[in-house]
Design a protein around this motif. Structure first.
Motif, PDB file in Angstrom:
ATOM      1  N   ASP A 582       0.815  -1.214   0.000  1.00 20.57           N
ATOM      2  CA  ASP A 582       0.000   0.000   0.000  1.00 20.57           C
ATOM      3  C   ASP A 582       0.849   1.266   0.000  1.00 20.57           C
ATOM      4  OD1 ASP A 582       1.005  -0.125   2.515  1.00 20.57           O
ATOM      5  OD2 ASP A 582      -0.880   0.243   3.558  1.00 20.57           O
ATOM      6  N   GLY A 583       2.119   1.145  -0.357  1.00 22.30           N
ATOM      7  CA  GLY A 583       2.989   2.313  -0.433  1.00 22.30           C
ATOM      8  C   GLY A 583       3.267   2.709  -1.871  1.00 22.30           C
ATOM      9  N   ASP A 584       4.350   3.490  -2.067  1.00 26.84           N
ATOM     10  CA  ASP A 584       4.648   3.954  -3.423  1.00 26.84           C
ATOM     11  C   ASP A 584       5.260   2.832  -4.250  1.00 26.84           C
ATOM     12  OD1 ASP A 584       7.579   3.907  -3.125  1.00 26.84           O
ATOM     13  OD2 ASP A 584       7.247   5.594  -1.754  1.00 26.84           O
ATOM     14  N   ASP A 585       5.338   3.058  -5.549  1.00 24.44           N
ATOM     15  CA  ASP A 585       5.745   2.007  -6.468  1.00 24.44           C
ATOM     16  C   ASP A 585       7.205   1.605  -6.282  1.00 24.44           C
ATOM     17  OD1 ASP A 585       5.004   0.334  -8.798  1.00 24.44           O
ATOM     18  OD2 ASP A 585       6.576   1.490  -9.787  1.00 24.44           O
ATOM     19  N   ASN A 586       8.082   2.562  -5.972  1.00 24.36           N
ATOM     20  CA  ASN A 586       9.491   2.224  -5.796  1.00 24.36           C
ATOM     21  C   ASN A 586       9.690   1.245  -4.646  1.00 24.36           C
ATOM     22  OD1 ASN A 586      10.303   3.875  -7.906  1.00 24.36           O
ATOM     23  ND2 ASN A 586      10.502   5.680  -6.582  1.00 24.36           N
ATOM     24  N   ARG A 587       9.032   1.521  -3.523  1.00 25.63           N
ATOM     25  CA  ARG A 587       9.143   0.613  -2.379  1.00 25.63           C
ATOM     26  C   ARG A 587       8.562  -0.754  -2.716  1.00 25.63           C
ATOM     27  NH1 ARG A 587       5.454   0.954   2.919  1.00 25.63           N
ATOM     28  NH2 ARG A 587       6.383  -0.725   4.126  1.00 25.63           N
ATOM     29  N   TYR A 742      -5.036  10.958   4.852  1.00 27.24           N
ATOM     30  CA  TYR A 742      -4.507   9.634   4.517  1.00 27.24           C
ATOM     31  C   TYR A 742      -3.268   9.744   3.626  1.00 27.24           C
ATOM     32  CZ  TYR A 742      -9.112   8.496   6.278  1.00 27.24           C
ATOM     33  OH  TYR A 742     -10.232   8.419   7.059  1.00 27.24           O
ATOM     34  N   ARG A 743      -3.242  10.739   2.761  1.00 34.24           N
ATOM     35  CA  ARG A 743      -2.062  10.944   1.915  1.00 34.24           C
ATOM     36  C   ARG A 743      -0.849  11.271   2.776  1.00 34.24           C
ATOM     37  NH1 ARG A 743      -2.279  16.443  -1.010  1.00 34.24           N
ATOM     38  NH2 ARG A 743      -1.942  16.964   1.186  1.00 34.24           N
ATOM     39  N   ASP A 744      -1.011  12.153   3.749  1.00 34.22           N
ATOM     40  CA  ASP A 744       0.101  12.542   4.611  1.00 34.22           C
ATOM     41  C   ASP A 744       0.537  11.394   5.515  1.00 34.22           C
ATOM     42  OD1 ASP A 744      -0.123  14.990   3.416  1.00 34.22           O
ATOM     43  OD2 ASP A 744      -1.233  15.914   5.078  1.00 34.22           O
ATOM     44  N   HIS A 745      -0.412  10.498   5.813  1.00 36.81           N
ATOM     45  CA  HIS A 745      -0.079   9.339   6.651  1.00 36.81           C
ATOM     46  C   HIS A 745       0.672   8.284   5.862  1.00 36.81           C
ATOM     47  CE1 HIS A 745      -0.937   5.600   8.968  1.00 36.81           C
ATOM     48  NE2 HIS A 745      -0.738   6.413   9.998  1.00 36.81           N
ATOM     49  N   GLY A 746       0.604   8.357   4.541  1.00 42.03           N
ATOM     50  CA  GLY A 746       1.326   7.406   3.695  1.00 42.03           C
ATOM     51  C   GLY A 746       0.472   6.317   3.107  1.00 42.03           C
ATOM     52  N   THR A 747      -0.811   6.278   3.421  1.00 42.44           N
ATOM     53  CA  THR A 747      -1.707   5.267   2.875  1.00 42.44           C
ATOM     54  C   THR A 747      -2.317   5.809   1.596  1.00 42.44           C
ATOM     55  OG1 THR A 747      -2.209   4.550   5.106  1.00 42.44           O
ATOM     56  CG2 THR A 747      -3.666   3.777   3.371  1.00 42.44           C
ATOM     57  N   VAL A 748      -1.832   5.354   0.470  1.00 42.87           N
ATOM     58  CA  VAL A 748      -2.229   5.975  -0.796  1.00 42.87           C
ATOM     59  C   VAL A 748      -2.885   5.016  -1.774  1.00 42.87           C
ATOM     60  CG1 VAL A 748      -0.562   7.843  -0.668  1.00 42.87           C
ATOM     61  CG2 VAL A 748       0.139   5.660  -1.652  1.00 42.87           C
ATOM     62  N   VAL A 749      -2.471   3.748  -1.786  1.00 41.74           N
ATOM     63  CA  VAL A 749      -3.029   2.805  -2.752  1.00 41.74           C
ATOM     64  C   VAL A 749      -4.530   2.659  -2.518  1.00 41.74           C
ATOM     65  CG1 VAL A 749      -3.066   0.401  -3.485  1.00 41.74           C
ATOM     66  CG2 VAL A 749      -0.895   1.542  -3.094  1.00 41.74           C
TER      67      VAL A 749
END
Length: 944
Positions: A582-587, A742-749
């Motif tokens: 549920d994080g960014d694509d690179n991770r 939620y964006r600032d918390h890191g939950t983006v997917v």
């Protein structure tokens, strides 16, 4: 007052036959024998027929078959009452003579009754014959099979006499009593009532449940599974539902009757005739049937084993079994004995003196004795019963057999091998060195069988025995409990224990596993990771727990190599990948590379995209299935599995099934319903109800979801509800605030759903600047996560924002390939407003919203078609209100009237009735008269 209606569903043919016999105006009467097992609906059929005939001016005398003197006396009272009602009618002398003779002959004591029985019956026949000259007469006599032979003979003579006088006589009885045969031989027509069709039973369930609400499919499925061939028996289904209601197992959830707990089998009611038949056999009958229920099935040549299971001698067992087979309580199918109605076994189990494990233990002792005597024994059968027995027998025989047979079955039947390894592990004690070798194999097989809940319990018991307090109060590994060679096996056991707990979302129980990790942390070089893991568990933050756990595994398995076949390092990579989903694509790509290095070939490109989309809606069952492939088989009643079906049904447009699965989660086995999957299922259920315009139900679903929990998905549903209630501006304000949090918390997917909804609402508010700002956020999100869902939303939303039909077409096609029917419908709405040829898009969207059962969605497409000049597709959906004439026709259909009888009652032609019925079938989506009656019963048709 509304008129009282009589509805008999599924008996049209039988009613037609009875109507034909009664409508015959000839001078010759008839005898009709209606046969059927108890509960088949004989009384309901005759009750409905009697009410119909009373409207035609037919006089019905209805009596129950009891001892002949009393039965004749009751019938005579009915005749006299009819005569008294017509005192102004001049009766012929013969009638008055017959009545006077009956009065004189009617029994005053038992001796007189026996002496005057035949003369009394003769005079009563004369009285009925005279009455039949004035009006049509029908005599109903129920349960003639209960009569003794003398009473049956006297009744036969009476029946023959009144039939000759032109009276229709209808008798009923069961199919397996000898007295019945003399009536069958004399009958003009013998009518055997077949079981009702499943569809007919389903149509009646709502009425029988007695809770003024539709019955959820889970209840229907449980009844089908438990009652087997008796599901078509109305009396059995009604009594079973009554028993479930009395036990508190029928509950209202989301305005539907549901079964609690979901998945638990149903039992026959205590007064059911099958249980009575078993009790009539004495204690041995219950023991024999219960033994078959525990064993599942018994071959005829294995009767000695059944006798052991029933705790009786072989001769008594065979005698009782013969009787049970004759009465169809037990069926012999090609030499194999089975109970055709599983609910019978469940009912017997509640009162069983010997619980199932005791029965299995008795069989194990029997088989072991045969081995000692040198007799041949099927070792697989011994292993099967050993795994289910409650005792350990004091020697190694069953354990050795369990291990040997599990080794033999490990490749051909992994689930059974897992059972047997598990039983062996639990029986191994102290210095038995096989424990360390068996445990890893058992773990692997349990996971392959999808038994994470069971595995978590097993490992909790095993791991807790490995801990013991030292003299200073600290915790260390207790070496005496099991032979642990070094810390490697202990570490692996605890890792898999933690993984099972995480899978089942039992975060609170991870505190126990932390104690084991702490006991070996220094020696494994992972003390810091253990502290981080412990802190995450204490806070109860699932996402952080996953991340800390994967780091702990990586640190604890720094040295290459694993013990046994547990592949702890692969598990660490798996959990790292899951925490990165549920994080960014690179991770995500880094975690994916680590997983592929530890499990090459397990994850392909398209599956990686599906992984991220599944995480976007919290569908971790789909995630694990994609990652573990054939090794992952979730438990059918598990929360993850049910939620997976909620999501799948929602995306495919089968919203009724999605709601049913959500309700099943609410009635699960757990004491509380606060896990993530429960809340996510409530969110999906709320969105469905909201889209259908049922706002109160949607709010009730959302009320059970914590305000700040489950992020963008819950906010997506809440904003949708606000918009549909006319509070669009508030929806945008609330949605923006939630998205930014939620964006600032890191939950983006997965948050593309919320963003797309907010863009649509901003455009509706003519806030183009706001919509473009949100679209920039959506594009940035897509660049960051690169999921299939985010790409679709960029294409569809961008196409709507910039009037780009090409972009819209591509986005809709991608959504169609992925199986997201609701997103396809949304794209069709935009394309219907922008495309040069809007008809195919508007028709497709209309069909989809109809599939969803969403009148709100259909209204949107209807307005679009009207604005575009597109003719709507031919509709077969019911109008909300029926005319008075239509309501009357449905009433008469529900009462069982034929088309000809409806035409007479309404004073119209038969062709007019047929034409109106055809239109009603078309408008209501009903395919038969039965379905039309069922639709009225279920409240789907509204009277004007």
């Amino acid at each position: 007052m509304p008129r009282k209606r009589t509805v008999v569903i599924g008996r049209d043919e039988q009613l037609e036959l009875l109507d034909g016999a009664v409508s015959d105006t000839g001078d010759t009467g008839s005898l009709i024998m209606v046969r059927g097992p108890g509960g088949s609906g004989k009384s309901a059929l005759l009750d409905a027929a009697e009410k119909r005939w009373s409207k035609w001016g037919v006089r019905t005398f209805s009596i129950a078959a009891v001892a002949a003197p009393r039965m004749f006396d009751v019938l005579f009272d009915a005749v006299r009452l009819r005569i008294d009602e017509q005192q102004d009618v001049p009766w012929p002398p013969g009638m008055l003579e017959a009545v006077a003779a009956c009065t004189q002959l009617r029994p005053r004591d038992r001796k007189g009754a026996e002496h005057n029985l035949l003369p009394f019956g003769y005079e009563l026949t004369r009285a009925l014959a005279h009455l039949a000259h004035r009006e049509r007469i029908v005599v109903l006599i129920e349960d003639v099979d209960r009569l003794d032979r003398k009473s049956a003979l006297a009744l036969s003579l009476l029946v023959l006499g009144v039939r000759a006088a032109g009276i229709v006589v209808i008798t009923t009885g069961s199919t397996h009593h000898g007295v019945l045969e003399q009536f069958v031989r004399s009958a003009d027509v013998t009518m055997d009532l077949p079981p009702l069709r499943n569809a007919d039973i389903v149509a009646l369930l709502s009425r029988w449940a007695g809770m003024s609400a539709p019955v959820d499919p889970t209840v229907t499925n449980a009844l089908l599974a438990g009652l087997g061939p008796l599901f078509g028996n109305p009396g059995t289904v009604r009594s079973t539902l009554r028993a479930l209601r009395d036990e508190g197992r029928l509950v209202l959830v989301d305005e539907h009757v549901c079964l609690r707990p979901a998945g638990e089998p149903v039992a026959l009611a205590d007064d059911h005739e099958l249980l009575a038949a078993v009790r009539d056999c004495g204690p041995g009958g219950a023991a024999v049937v219960w033994g078959i229920a525990v064993l599942g099935e018994v071959a005829v040549h294995d009767l000695p084993m059944l006798a052991v299971a029933a705790d009786t001698d072989l001769r008594s067992c065979g005698r009782v079994l013969d009787r049970l087979v004759r009465q169809d309580v037990v069926r012999d199918q090609d030499g194999v004995l089975r109970i055709p109605v599983p609910a019978l076994g469940v009912a017997l189990g509640r009162a069983a003196v010997r619980p199932p494990r005791t029965v299995h233990a008795a069989i194990v002792r029997y088989l072991l004795d045969r081995i000692e005597d040198g007799a041949p024994v099927d070792r697989a059968v011994l292993a099967h019963h050993s795994a289910r027995a409650e005792s350990e027998f004091g020697h190694r025989g069953p354990v050795d057999t369990l291990i040997d047979e599990a080794d033999r079955m490990v490749d051909s039947d992994t689930a059974r091998a897992a059972d047997w390894y598990r039983a062996a592990v639990h029986r191994l004690v102290g210095a038995d060195r096989r424990w360390a070798g068996l445990l890893p194999t058992m773990l692997r097989l349990q996971l392959s069988a999808g038994r994470q809940h069971e595995l978590a319990d097993d490992l909790s018991a095993v791991a807790s025995t490995l801990l013991a307090p030292d003299e200073d109060g600290t915790t260390s590994v207790a070496r005496s409990a099991y032979p642990v060679s070094g810390d490697a096996l202990l570490f692996e056991v605890t890792v898999w224990w933690g993984a099972a707990l995480l899978h089942e979302q039992r975060i609170a129980e991870l505190r126990d596993s932390v104690r084991v990790f702490e006991a070996v942390a220094v020696r494994r070089g992972c003390a810091d990771e253990v502290r981080r893991f412990s802190a995450a568990v204490s806070r109860g933050e699932s996402r952080e727990v996953f991340s800390a756990f994967s780091a702990l595994i990586t640190a604890g398995t720094a040295e290459p190599g694993t013990t046994g076949d547990l592949r702890v390092h692969s598990l660490g990579a798996l959990l790292s990948l899951m925490s990165a989903l549920d994080g960014d694509d690179n991770r995500f790509q880094r975690a994916r590379a680590a997983w592929e290095a530890s499990a090459p070939g397990e994850l392909t490109g398209p599956e990686a995209t599906c992984l991220r989309d599944a995480v976007g809606v919290g569908d971790y069952a789909a995630v694990l299935r994609l990652l573990l492939g054939r090794h992952y088989q979730p438990h059918r009643e598990g929360a993850l599995h049910r939620y997976h079906h909620v999501v799948s049904a929602y995306h495919s447009g089968d919203w009724d099934t999605a709601l049913s699965e959500a309700r099943a989660l609410e009635t699960g086995r757990g004491p509380t319903h606060t896990g993530p999957t429960h809340h996510l299922a409530r969110v999906i259920a709320a969105e469905i109800c909201s889209a259908r315009g049922d706002f109160d139900r949607a709010e009730r679903w959302l009320h059970r979801v914590p305000p700040l929990a489950y992020g963008h998905l819950a906010s997506w549903a809440r904003c949708g509800l606000l918009h549909r209630k006319g509070r669009t501006a508030e929806a945008v304000t609330v949605g923006r605030r939630d998205y930014e949090r939620y964006r600032d918390h890191g939950t983006v997917v997965g948050s593309e759903r919320l963003l797309a909804r907010l863009i649509d609402y901003s455009l509706r508010l003519d806030d183009d600047a706001g919509a473009r700002g949100l679209f920039d956020e959506l594009r940035a999100l897509d660049e960051r996560v690169r999921t299939g869902s985010s790409r679709e939303m960029v294409l569809i939303t961008g196409g709507a924002l910039h009037a780009d039909v090409g972009s819209l077409r591509v986005g809709v096609e991608l959504a169609r390939q992925r199986g997201d029917a609701y997103r396809v419908a949304c794209g069709c709405a935009v394309l219907g407003a922008l495309a040069d040829d809007p008809q195919p898009w508007l028709h497709e969207g209309y069909a989809l919203t109809k599939r969803f059962g969403s009148p709100v969605g259909r209204g949107v497409f209807t307005d679009l078609m009207r604005a575009s000049g597109v003719a709507p597709p031919r509709s077969r959906s019911p109008r909300s209100v029926l005319s008075t004439t239509e309501s009357t026709i449905i009433d008469l259909v529900s009462d069982g009237y034929t088309n000809r009888q409806i035409a007479i009652a309404m004073q119209v032609s038969v062709k007019t009735v047929e034409s109106r019925l055809t239109r009603l079938f078309d408008r209501t989506d009903c395919r038969s008269r039965v379905e039309l009656a069922a639709a009225r019963l279920e409240g789907r048709l509204v009277r004007a």
